[in-house]
Design a protein around this motif. Sequence first.
Motif, short mmCIF file in Angstrom:
data_model
loop_
_atom_site.label_atom_id
_atom_site.label_comp_id
_atom_site.label_asym_id
_atom_site.label_seq_id
_atom_site.Cartn_x
_atom_site.Cartn_y
_atom_site.Cartn_z
N ASP A 94 0.86 -1.19 0.00
CA ASP A 94 0.00 0.00 0.00
C ASP A 94 0.89 1.24 0.00
O ASP A 94 1.72 1.42 0.90
CB ASP A 94 -0.89 -0.02 1.24
N GLN A 96 0.24 4.12 0.85
CA GLN A 96 -0.03 4.98 1.98
C GLN A 96 0.57 4.45 3.29
O GLN A 96 0.53 5.13 4.30
CB GLN A 96 -1.54 5.15 2.14
N ILE A 117 -4.27 7.19 -5.90
CA ILE A 117 -4.07 6.90 -4.48
C ILE A 117 -4.98 7.82 -3.66
O ILE A 117 -4.93 9.05 -3.84
CB ILE A 117 -2.59 7.10 -4.08
N ASP A 119 -5.03 8.94 -0.44
CA ASP A 119 -4.34 9.96 0.35
C ASP A 119 -2.97 10.22 -0.29
O ASP A 119 -1.97 9.60 0.05
CB ASP A 119 -4.18 9.49 1.80
N LYS A 120 -2.96 11.14 -1.23
CA LYS A 120 -1.75 11.41 -2.02
C LYS A 120 -0.63 12.00 -1.16
O LYS A 120 0.54 11.65 -1.30
CB LYS A 120 -2.10 12.33 -3.18
N GLU A 121 -1.00 12.91 -0.28
CA GLU A 121 -0.01 13.53 0.58
C GLU A 121 0.65 12.49 1.49
O GLU A 121 1.87 12.52 1.70
CB GLU A 121 -0.66 14.64 1.42
N LYS A 122 -0.13 11.57 2.01
CA LYS A 122 0.43 10.53 2.86
C LYS A 122 1.35 9.62 2.07
O LYS A 122 2.43 9.21 2.55
CB LYS A 122 -0.70 9.70 3.49
N ALA A 123 0.98 9.30 0.83
CA ALA A 123 1.82 8.45 0.00
C ALA A 123 3.16 9.12 -0.29
O ALA A 123 4.22 8.48 -0.22
CB ALA A 123 1.11 8.12 -1.31
N GLU A 126 5.29 9.03 2.77
CA GLU A 126 5.87 7.70 2.93
C GLU A 126 7.07 7.50 2.00
O GLU A 126 8.08 6.92 2.40
CB GLU A 126 4.81 6.63 2.64
#
Length: 269
Positions: A94, A96, A117, A119-123, A126
């Motif tokens: 994943d 994210q 995706i 949650d793009k900011e979270k991806a 990461e």
Amino acid sequence: MAEAARHDAWRAGDSYDLYMGRWSRQIAPLFLDWLDPAEGLDWLEVGCGTGALSATILARCNPRSLVSLDPSEGFLAKARANVADERVAFVAGDAQALSVESGSKDMVVSALVLNFIPDKEKALAEMRRVARNGATVGFYVWDYPGGGVEFMRAFWTAAKALDPAAADLAEDRRFPFCTPDGLTDLAGKAGFVAVDCTKIEMPAVFRDFEDYWHPFTLGAGPAPGYCMSLAPEARQRLMERLRDSLPRGEDGSIPMKARAWAVGAKIAR
């Protein structure tokens, strides 16, 4: 499932390859030329799909290792069949919540997947987390808002003329952030600094109308998913409208272009 996303049938690897995979394979070298990485590095690819960028990394960049993640077992199976190299591991994962050690990769890349995706900011955060000090993080997406994928734009223009409701499913409306400003702003919110963004453009030439139309009948992706949701009579009208409106070369080919925006940043801790 949201109405706009219900046609995103991405799991069929063979169908995706015919629809978008061939263009993914052509644009991947241009992205890597822009990044200009050294050899012998540890790579992570987020959202490998059917392995277009994976194969290009292995062929051009001589990595020490490559971990290619994707949530779709169908895509991973196709990628393993497409890319036989002991340096790469295709792993379910994943974007994210990357199951990768922090600060362990020299190159962290993602090809044509960020817009899908949730949650793009979270991806992106990461991707930054798993990068070593001095590493490069890079990704690219198609220029949907600018009509940069001309064969998609032609499809949705014809579809909307026959069915105005199709406008809500088109990528330009669903992914308005896929612009230089939108992407660099997103990267900044995820903690990146000194973000660079560039345009990557290439020809997208179809042999004939059948070469153009057939991938839309396979159901893999928003436009093909929409196409196959239509009643046969409506699908026939759409096909005829496209057949009559697309540009033609002297040899019967359909000459178009495809454009993406690439974003890159160096990691400094």
